[in-house]
Scaffold this motif. Sequence first.
Motif, short mmCIF file in Angstrom:
data_model
loop_
_atom_site.label_atom_id
_atom_site.label_comp_id
_atom_site.label_asym_id
_atom_site.label_seq_id
_atom_site.Cartn_x
_atom_site.Cartn_y
_atom_site.Cartn_z
N SER A 184 -146.23 43.32 -65.39
CA SER A 184 -146.92 43.14 -66.73
C SER A 184 -148.08 43.72 -66.47
O SER A 184 -148.57 44.11 -65.44
CB SER A 184 -147.01 41.68 -66.70
OG SER A 184 -148.12 41.07 -65.96
N GLU A 185 -148.97 44.18 -67.28
CA GLU A 185 -150.17 44.41 -67.41
C GLU A 185 -151.21 43.84 -66.43
O GLU A 185 -151.96 44.39 -65.92
CB GLU A 185 -151.04 44.60 -68.83
CG GLU A 185 -150.20 45.61 -69.77
CD GLU A 185 -148.94 45.30 -70.27
OE1 GLU A 185 -148.29 44.01 -70.29
OE2 GLU A 185 -148.18 45.98 -70.85
N THR A 186 -150.95 42.62 -66.27
CA THR A 186 -151.60 41.51 -65.30
C THR A 186 -151.28 41.83 -63.94
O THR A 186 -152.21 41.90 -63.11
CB THR A 186 -151.81 40.21 -65.92
OG1 THR A 186 -152.13 40.07 -67.31
CG2 THR A 186 -152.73 39.28 -65.22
N ALA A 187 -149.95 41.87 -63.90
CA ALA A 187 -149.42 42.11 -62.59
C ALA A 187 -149.99 43.38 -62.08
O ALA A 187 -150.07 43.56 -60.80
CB ALA A 187 -148.06 42.05 -62.71
N LYS A 188 -150.20 44.28 -62.92
CA LYS A 188 -150.53 45.89 -62.24
C LYS A 188 -151.76 45.44 -61.71
O LYS A 188 -152.03 46.27 -60.73
CB LYS A 188 -150.54 46.65 -63.46
CG LYS A 188 -149.23 47.29 -63.83
CD LYS A 188 -149.47 48.47 -64.86
CE LYS A 188 -148.14 48.90 -65.36
NZ LYS A 188 -147.96 49.21 -66.60
N ILE A 189 -152.77 44.97 -62.03
CA ILE A 189 -154.14 44.95 -61.50
C ILE A 189 -154.26 43.88 -60.40
O ILE A 189 -155.35 43.74 -59.75
CB ILE A 189 -155.27 45.00 -62.66
CG1 ILE A 189 -155.17 43.42 -63.24
CG2 ILE A 189 -155.20 45.78 -63.47
CD1 ILE A 189 -156.58 43.06 -63.84
N ALA A 190 -153.26 42.99 -60.04
CA ALA A 190 -153.27 41.87 -58.98
C ALA A 190 -153.43 42.39 -57.68
O ALA A 190 -153.05 43.36 -57.33
CB ALA A 190 -152.15 40.81 -59.54
N ASP A 191 -154.14 41.33 -57.10
CA ASP A 191 -154.01 41.60 -55.64
C ASP A 191 -152.62 41.38 -54.90
O ASP A 191 -152.07 41.97 -53.88
CB ASP A 191 -155.06 40.62 -54.88
CG ASP A 191 -156.55 40.83 -55.32
OD1 ASP A 191 -157.08 42.00 -54.68
OD2 ASP A 191 -156.95 40.11 -56.24
N ILE A 192 -151.93 40.26 -55.31
CA ILE A 192 -150.42 40.03 -54.95
C ILE A 192 -149.91 39.76 -56.33
O ILE A 192 -150.27 39.21 -57.17
CB ILE A 192 -150.67 38.93 -54.08
CG1 ILE A 192 -151.39 38.93 -52.89
CG2 ILE A 192 -148.92 38.73 -53.82
CD1 ILE A 192 -151.47 37.93 -52.02
N HIS A 193 -148.58 40.58 -56.38
CA HIS A 193 -147.82 40.30 -57.43
C HIS A 193 -146.29 39.85 -56.85
O HIS A 193 -145.82 40.45 -55.93
CB HIS A 193 -147.49 41.64 -58.31
CG HIS A 193 -146.44 41.30 -59.08
ND1 HIS A 193 -145.45 42.47 -59.74
CD2 HIS A 193 -145.94 40.35 -60.11
CE1 HIS A 193 -144.78 42.17 -60.60
NE2 HIS A 193 -144.74 40.74 -60.67
#
Length: 744
Positions: free
Chosen positions: A203-212
């Motif tokens: 997701s757009e949020t997962a894309k910027i996460a430190d860990i997905h």
Amino acid sequence: MGTIHKTGCVLCAQNCGLEVEAENNRIVKVKPDKSNVKSEGYFCRKGMNIAYHQHNADRLKYPLKRVAESFERISWDQAIDEIASKLKSIVGQYGPRSFAYMGGGGQGCHLEAAFGLRLMRGLGSQYQYSALAQEFAGAFWVCGRTHGRQYLHDQPDVNQTDLLLVMGWNGMQSHQIPQAPRQLQRLAKDPDKMLIVIDPRLSETAKIADIHLPIRPGTDALLLKAMISIILKEGWENKAYLENHTSGFEQVKSLFHDFDVRAAIKTCGLDFDQVREVSRLYATRKSSLRYDLGIFMGRHSGLNSYLIVILQAICGRLCAEGGNVINGHMMPMGPHTDERNPKIWRTVATNSFPVCGSFPPNVMPEEILSNHPERLRAVIVTNANPLRSYADTTEYENAFRSLDLLVTAELAMTETAALSHYVLPSRTGYESWDSTFFPMTYPGIHFQMRRPIIEPDGEQMELGEIHLRIADKLGLIPPIPESLYKAAYESHAAFANALMEYAMTEPKALKAMPFILGKTLGKAMGSVHLAALWGMLQVAPKSFQENAARTGFKPGPTLGEEIFQQIIDHPEGIWVGKIDPENNFAEIKTEDKKINLHIPELLDELKALDVANEEAALVMDTKFPLILMAGRHMSTNANTLMRDPAWNEGKRVCTLAMHPNDAASLKLTDGQQVRVITEAGSEEIELEVSDTAHIGHVVIPHGFGLVYNGRKYGANVNRLTKNTHRDQFGTPIHRYVPCRVEAI
Ligand SMILES: Nc1nc2c(c(=O)[nH]1)N[C@H]1C(S)=C(S)[C@@H](COP(=O)(O)OP(=O)(O)OC[C@H]3O[C@@H](n4cnc5c(=O)[nH]c(N)nc54)[C@H](O)[C@@H]3O)O[C@H]1N2
Ligand SMILES: Nc1nc2c(c(=O)[nH]1)N[C@H]1C(S)=C(S)[C@@H](COP(=O)(O)OP(=O)(O)OC[C@H]3O[C@@H](n4cnc5c(=O)[nH]c(N)nc54)[C@H](O)[C@@H]3O)O[C@H]1N2
Ligand code: SF4
Ligand SMILES: [Mo]
């Protein structure tokens, strides 16, 4: 150059502050309002395009009555007379259970609820249906047990947290907390803070996460059980917190022993070491957690909410700084309607109960189509478009067609309005005084009252006034003395005195209060909504008065008036109160004032949650081998609130997203038309091959399928969702709909 007004966006629960320029009675330009203390100059492309919501070809101007297959314009008097007399005869003949109010929800306008709920109660009914019960029912029900009240919801203390763990929430597109993209980016960029996202999609949020963690869809319960087991096994739990602030853990603890953690994580499609590390980080840092529709509308929805409370509690992260905290509120989002209380109704056909006051929209078609003598026969719909929003459009059409009376009060000729017997034109959020009661901020409590900035160009009324007129015709409002009308024009103080006197002599006054306020003060103010707000502030509960005092309002008999004046003087919104950040535990309302971790009703489901049972349940039927995520909240939809599709012109907005491997095995290519088939029906849609998708998982956004000026825009995903595909709380399992996809 037009006139610039400070107002707010009505398209999602954040209600960002806007500066709207109006010229010739039209919205011509929108900018974010930097002076709004909640949104601080943030807005998104939806807010920027609010004019497409306000001005569109489907706007309603006059009351309409269905005659054969078309509508005829009638007067307000005729509409109100006929609706009231039909309601009277239906409820008179079949009893109060034959009536339901589907309203009070919505993203921008909640003041109608004060009136709609009174009308419903006046008719003797408890049936309020709203969107809340198709998303939050399981979670709110769990809060009722663990926190003591269904309206006490915890949110991450985003400003103070060091680590935000996200499950099934795509805040970069959907928001759900103030200035969500700014906050998420801040956490992701700060080397001392962390953003961890659990989501099947990139997701757009997962894309910027430190860990997905790209979890297999529908397996979050197994993952949560595994995380709790790991934390307990490693001894990472916060023993002092468990001892001091929780009760009931002894009764559930053993369910996490001897759980095959490695096998569970494998079933989730995840890596053991990574999940162990995420568990360690969550348990040992100043962490918080945010979950949303990926969980609420997924498998084991209620159980997941329960497991999340257990996870938070064993790590000492509830009511703790930088953890999850309970917000203050001006008005709770709904009442505590514990279904164990015999006074709380259950529905006649499906034995469903309300959570936080609201019954689940998913069961309404069965409640109408049942042959029970007390089945639903009359429905008033406001602030909702069930025929495109709620599960199973086809079944809703069948049900609504068989009602004795369907009244829709709307801004536009929606799909629901088009099926109604009466359609009542309502003012938009920019033509009336209105507001929401979403408690999204912490520790401050924000409130903004929007005011009319556009003149209605027809006979539209404020929604509250429509309810009021129906109630009046039904004789639900006691006689009001002339002196009270007069006092309303004198001063608020004179009115308050006259009202007190009247309420002491008229026993029916209290129950009809919003209507009385509307008829008297509302007339003087030119708005029944504004009068209702004034009334609410005069009787604000002690807890709110304490919160208000913390922001500097002077406690005492003039507090309500003072806050009211400040709200009026500040169209950009104000902090009306502040919850005590030093003692968030004071918000917990269970009997022993501790977080209650023992919920007997969910223990069987928790016990049965193991790898063998889940593996068996996750096997897909050969007829429906793929999982459809039926609905996605993205920057190009706003539920069904945007009527003019021009705001998305030139954009690829309503597609079926599919992983390249699935597309290859089905021999499908990007851009081609495909047919999606489920147990409920089929829809044609353009395929979008995307490596953000999870294998075996396809996605269609909700809110499309609109017909505008004779042309259809996108697929209506609710033609693919079955109303009976729901959990024990009536919540649709929209994030796990078995389907198949074929080339056309
Ligand atoms: N632009 C826009 N914003 C909106 C709205 C809108 O219509 N448009 N509507 C508003 C409303 S009313 C709401 S309720 C919110 C909803 O806001 P969200 O809950 O953020 O919306 P979704 O798009 O459903 O995103 C949930 C995420 O869950 C993931 N997910 C799906 N299945 C699973 C699963 O099995 N497990 C896990 N862990 N994750 C899963 C999805 O991939 C998705 O990224 O949005 C609000 N904001
Ligand atoms: N399959 C599937 N379906 C979904 C979802 C999903 O993920 N998947 N998401 C769901 C979610 S989370 C939600 S919250 C629901 C929302 O669904 P609904 O509750 O139907 O709400 P909206 O689409 O936001 O708005 C419905 C109508 O309210 C009207 N309206 C707005 N303001 C006013 C007003 O002031 N007065 C009057 N009279 N009318 C007004 C609008 O014109 C619009 O037609 O949709 C849901 N539908
Ligand atoms: S849609 Fe939501 S996030 Fe976007 S401007 Fe409106 S209130 Fe703000
Ligand atoms: Mo929602």
